[in-house]
Design an enzyme around this catalytic site. Structure first.
Site, PDB file in Angstrom:
ATOM      1  N   HIS A 131       0.931  -1.323  -0.047  1.00  0.00           N
ATOM      2  CA  HIS A 131      -0.107   0.109  -0.026  1.00  0.00           C
ATOM      3  C   HIS A 131       0.968   1.370  -0.069  1.00  0.00           C
ATOM      4  O   HIS A 131       1.877   1.261   0.618  1.00  0.00           O
ATOM      5  CB  HIS A 131      -0.769   0.245   1.278  1.00  0.00           C
ATOM      6  N   GLU A 165      -8.044  -4.960  -0.759  1.00  0.00           N
ATOM      7  CA  GLU A 165      -8.334  -5.615  -1.923  1.00  0.00           C
ATOM      8  C   GLU A 165      -8.210  -7.358  -1.665  1.00  0.00           C
ATOM      9  O   GLU A 165      -9.062  -8.062  -2.288  1.00  0.00           O
ATOM     10  CB  GLU A 165      -7.537  -5.225  -3.236  1.00  0.00           C
TER      11      GLU A 165
HETATM   12  C1  LIG Z   1      -0.496  -0.254  -3.728  1.00  0.00           C
HETATM   13  C2  LIG Z   1       0.979  -0.028  -4.459  1.00  0.00           C
HETATM   14  C3  LIG Z   1       0.567   0.619  -5.915  1.00  0.00           C
HETATM   15  C4  LIG Z   1       1.560   0.787  -3.891  1.00  0.00           C
HETATM   16  O1  LIG Z   1       2.915   1.088  -4.658  1.00  0.00           O
HETATM   17  P1  LIG Z   1       3.958   1.973  -3.955  1.00  0.00           P
HETATM   18  O2  LIG Z   1       3.434   3.291  -3.032  1.00  0.00           O
HETATM   19  O3  LIG Z   1       4.887   2.499  -5.123  1.00  0.00           O
HETATM   20  O4  LIG Z   1       4.588   0.709  -2.891  1.00  0.00           O
HETATM   21  P2  LIG Z   1       5.903   0.814  -2.254  1.00  0.00           P
HETATM   22  O5  LIG Z   1       6.620   2.205  -2.161  1.00  0.00           O
HETATM   23  O6  LIG Z   1       5.597   0.320  -0.901  1.00  0.00           O
HETATM   24  O7  LIG Z   1       6.728  -0.265  -2.666  1.00  0.00           O
HETATM   25  C5  LIG Z   1       7.314  -0.100  -3.691  1.00  0.00           C
HETATM   26  C6  LIG Z   1       8.343  -1.301  -3.905  1.00  0.00           C
HETATM   27  O8  LIG Z   1       7.801  -2.434  -3.425  1.00  0.00           O
HETATM   28  C7  LIG Z   1       7.609  -3.395  -4.200  1.00  0.00           C
HETATM   29  N1  LIG Z   1       6.169  -3.871  -4.043  1.00  0.00           N
HETATM   30  C8  LIG Z   1       4.887  -3.039  -3.546  1.00  0.00           C
HETATM   31  N2  LIG Z   1       3.859  -3.732  -3.547  1.00  0.00           N
HETATM   32  C9  LIG Z   1       4.109  -5.130  -4.127  1.00  0.00           C
HETATM   33  C10 LIG Z   1       3.383  -6.102  -4.156  1.00  0.00           C
HETATM   34  N3  LIG Z   1       2.093  -6.299  -3.883  1.00  0.00           N
HETATM   35  N4  LIG Z   1       4.225  -7.456  -4.575  1.00  0.00           N
HETATM   36  C11 LIG Z   1       5.381  -7.335  -5.007  1.00  0.00           C
HETATM   37  N5  LIG Z   1       6.255  -6.260  -4.716  1.00  0.00           N
HETATM   38  C12 LIG Z   1       5.571  -5.028  -4.393  1.00  0.00           C
HETATM   39  C13 LIG Z   1       7.374  -2.569  -5.769  1.00  0.00           C
HETATM   40  O9  LIG Z   1       7.702  -3.343  -6.651  1.00  0.00           O
HETATM   41  C14 LIG Z   1       8.440  -1.698  -5.276  1.00  0.00           C
HETATM   42  O10 LIG Z   1       9.624  -2.190  -5.573  1.00  0.00           O
HETATM   43  P3  LIG Z   1      10.942  -1.211  -6.198  1.00  0.00           P
HETATM   44  O11 LIG Z   1      11.153  -0.026  -5.066  1.00  0.00           O
HETATM   45  O12 LIG Z   1      12.163  -2.056  -6.168  1.00  0.00           O
HETATM   46  O13 LIG Z   1      10.365  -0.729  -7.601  1.00  0.00           O
HETATM   47  C15 LIG Z   1       1.527  -1.349  -4.628  1.00  0.00           C
HETATM   48  O14 LIG Z   1       2.100  -2.138  -3.491  1.00  0.00           O
HETATM   49  C16 LIG Z   1       1.015  -2.604  -5.572  1.00  0.00           C
HETATM   50  O15 LIG Z   1       1.074  -2.398  -6.709  1.00  0.00           O
HETATM   51  N6  LIG Z   1       0.273  -3.503  -5.114  1.00  0.00           N
HETATM   52  C17 LIG Z   1      -0.423  -4.284  -5.512  1.00  0.00           C
HETATM   53  C18 LIG Z   1      -1.822  -3.927  -6.425  1.00  0.00           C
HETATM   54  C19 LIG Z   1      -2.824  -3.606  -5.261  1.00  0.00           C
HETATM   55  O16 LIG Z   1      -3.170  -4.420  -4.487  1.00  0.00           O
HETATM   56  N7  LIG Z   1      -3.557  -2.410  -5.295  1.00  0.00           N
HETATM   57  C20 LIG Z   1      -4.644  -2.117  -4.450  1.00  0.00           C
HETATM   58  C21 LIG Z   1      -3.908  -1.047  -3.291  1.00  0.00           C
HETATM   59  S1  LIG Z   1      -5.287  -0.829  -2.021  1.00  0.00           S
END
Ligand SMILES: CC(C)(COP(=O)(O)OP(=O)(O)OC[C@H]1O[C@@H](n2cnc3c(N)ncnc32)[C@H](O)[C@@H]1OP(=O)(O)O)[C@@H](O)C(=O)NCCC(=O)NCCS
Length: 382
Positions: A280, A333
């Protein structure tokens, strides 16, 4: 035509503030509606803990709180329910226009695309005026009408896509029961209404997420309420925002059995894929919404809930091993899909159901933003 060589990234003027990627941590407005503090697990709607509200209130009470600033007394609640029920009625010419749209739309069209198009048409059919030109009372009337139409339009579009006649809202049912009724055409059980009511209450609002910010940007231009909600729907439809619950359920299908959860998660992470329903942008640990939804899924019971609980544990371990620098946990989700599935909502209606609750939040934000007469207009480096 005169061309110039594209320069390296321009130097911002000295007075400019350069925002971090994703605008993370940048405060762009003042709101009294909700707040999320990821480190503390703090999640409030106005002055109340949102999870407490989800445990004890109906969605209409939460909607009233967000819109009018206080929980309604019984008379206010009855009056508000009547206003919502009025807002769910459609003028005949709008019904005919929507029937034409349904006939013209290819059957494979994504339900969020259908909803967006129908709402756009609704805004025109109702003759909605720019919020800039309206009184606060007129803005609130439009906000309730537009949000109240989201479940009606999305259920009607879904049923038409299945070759079924739409089922209109029933005044004797509450808002949540009506949502299930309009999708399935069957009167829902109390257990399913309670579970879905919790989900809807938990997802009404959540700080300045991408779709809420989108709605506020549109409202800052003075455009009509439907324009803001249509734009927000576009933002919500993306897989990184509201498009995740059906993908999370697809993952559970792929996992199949609890034993397979860890190898599946390891393989996904090794391939560089994200695990849907985890991580998140704000929470750096447990998402309080997923905690209540896990409890709700367990109360509903069944093999899918059991699989989800086992899979969550295995995926937590896999994420900890792959990303020791982060704490990536189940977000709203992950269990949302399980709860909605158990309530009889088809997978393609998960994100539209998210839109049903979030539309109440978006429209409350639109009203709040409309009181501020400054257009949102940032800059970019060239
Ligand atoms: C929600 C989301 C978009 C937040 O993104 P964000 O703010 O960029 O997340 P963070 O800063 O915590 O983390 C980014 C890093 O963790 C990794 N990461 C975050 N969520 C991840 C997941 N669900 N699975 C694997 N890796 C994940 C990313 O690949 C990224 O890696 P990097 O820095 O090497 O590029 C992201 O966690 C995600 O894509 N989750 C899956 C989709 C989802 O469930 N969405 C619903 C949200 S309520």
């Amino acid at each position: 035509m005169t061309t110039v060589a594209t320069p390296a990234l321009s130097t911002p003027p000295p007075e400019a503030l350069v925002a971090p990627p994703g605008l993370a941590g940048v405060i762009v407005a003042t709101t009294a509606l909700s707040d999320v503090r990821g480190q503390e697990g703090f999640y409030h709607y106005r002055q109340y803990d949102a999870v407490d509200l989800a445990r004890s209130c109906s969605i209409e009470e939460v909607w009233h709180l967000l819109l009018r600033g206080h929980l309604p007394d019984p008379d206010e609640l009855a009056a508000f329910r009547a206003t919502i029920a009025d807002g769910q009625l459609l003028p005949d010419e709008v019904v005919q226009a929507l029937d034409g749209l349904a006939a013209d739309t290819p059957p494979a069209t994504n339900p969020m695309t259908r909803l967006r198009t129908a709402l756009s048409m609704l805004g025109g059919g109702l003759g909605l005026q720019p919020v800039w030109d309206l009184t606060p009372e007129q803005r609130e009337r439009d906000a309730i009408r537009v949000a109240a139409q989201v479940p009606v339009l999305t259920a009607a579009a879904y049923r038409r896509s299945q070759g079924l006649d739409p089922v209109g809202p029933r005044p004797d049912l509450g808002y949540t029961a009506n949502h299930l009724w309009m999708i399935t055409g069957e009167e829902p059980t109390d257990e399913h209404v309670m579970a879905l009511e919790r989900y809807l209450c938990l997802t009404v609002d959540h700080g300045f997420n991408a779709s809420t910010f989108t709605a506020r940007v549109v409202a800052s231009t003075g455009a009509d309420v439907a324009a803001g909600v249509v734009a927000a729907l576009g933002a919500l439809s993306g897989p990184l925002h509201g498009g995740a619950p059906s993908r999370a359920l697809d993952s559970l299908d792929a996992i199949g059995t609890p034993d397979n959860a860890r190898p599946w998660a390891d393989a996904q992470l090794a391939a560089g894929n994200r695990i849907m329903g985890f991580g998140h942008a704000i929470y750096r640990g447990k998402d309080p919404r997923s905690e209540l939804l896990r409890e709700t899924a367990e109360e509903l019971g069944g093999p899918l809930a059991d699989l989800a609980v086992a899979a969550e544990r295995a995926i937590d371990d896999a994420l900890d091993a792959a990303r020791p620098d982060r704490t990536l946990r189940a977000n709203v989700e992950f269990y949302a899909g399980v709860v909605m599935h158990e309530c009889g909502i088809p997978r393609e209606m998960f994100t539209p159901t998210f839109a049903v609750s979030r539309a109440m939040g978006w429209t409350a934000h639109i009203l709040e933003q409309a009181r501020d007469r400054k257009i949102i207009r940032p800059s970019a480096r060239y």
